[in-house]
Design a protein around this motif. Structure first.
Motif, PDB file in Angstrom:
ATOM      1  N   ARG A  33       0.821  -1.339  -0.070  1.00  0.00           N
ATOM      2  CA  ARG A  33      -0.038  -0.119   0.066  1.00  0.00           C
ATOM      3  C   ARG A  33       0.882   1.167   0.160  1.00  0.00           C
ATOM      4  O   ARG A  33       0.305   2.390  -0.118  1.00  0.00           O
ATOM      5  N   ASN A  43      -6.187  -3.100  -4.493  1.00  0.00           N
ATOM      6  CA  ASN A  43      -7.584  -2.962  -4.551  1.00  0.00           C
ATOM      7  C   ASN A  43      -8.392  -4.105  -5.211  1.00  0.00           C
ATOM      8  O   ASN A  43      -9.341  -4.351  -4.714  1.00  0.00           O
ATOM      9  N   LYS A  46      -8.437  -6.894  -2.500  1.00  0.00           N
ATOM     10  CA  LYS A  46      -9.410  -6.520  -1.535  1.00  0.00           C
ATOM     11  C   LYS A  46     -11.021  -6.533  -2.015  1.00  0.00           C
ATOM     12  O   LYS A  46     -11.479  -7.352  -1.010  1.00  0.00           O
ATOM     13  N   ARG A  49     -11.570 -10.181  -2.237  1.00  0.00           N
ATOM     14  CA  ARG A  49     -11.765 -10.994  -1.098  1.00  0.00           C
ATOM     15  C   ARG A  49     -13.186 -10.669  -0.400  1.00  0.00           C
ATOM     16  O   ARG A  49     -13.742 -11.690   0.192  1.00  0.00           O
ATOM     17  N   LYS A  50     -13.506  -9.670  -0.547  1.00  0.00           N
ATOM     18  CA  LYS A  50     -14.964  -9.081   0.162  1.00  0.00           C
ATOM     19  C   LYS A  50     -15.950 -10.038  -0.647  1.00  0.00           C
ATOM     20  O   LYS A  50     -16.772 -10.547  -0.081  1.00  0.00           O
TER      21      LYS A  50
END
Length: 82
Positions: A33, A43, A46, A49-50
């Motif tokens: 990051r 991003n 992420k 993963r969500k």
């Protein structure tokens, strides 16, 4: 004259998946990051993963994404600043 074809959502997902996997294998670390050029990959991971944690990931992506997560977990313990 060649035909210009838009990538499908599936093709775009696979391209990004491949990009992240190659990054991990080449650099032996997770995207940082702290490095602006690595934010897109981070991003993407992420967001996916969500989706996976919500149980909404397409079945054909789950296994591949699981492998990527396992590799990221392995590199999580490594020094990100080598």
């Amino acid at each position: 004259m060649h035909e210009v074809r838009c990538m499908t959502q599936e093709e775009r997902w696979l391209v990004r998946y491949q990009e992240v996997m190659e990054f991990l294998e080449k650099n032996h670390r997770n995207p940082s990051r702290h490095r602006i050029e690595e934010h897109d990959m981070l991003n993407w991971v992420k967001a996916n993963r969500k989706v996976m944690n919500a149980g909404k990931m397409r079945p054909e992506r789950v296994e591949a994404f699981g492998r990527l997560m396992a590799l990221m977990e392995e590199y999580k313990r490594k020094n990100q600043y080598e």
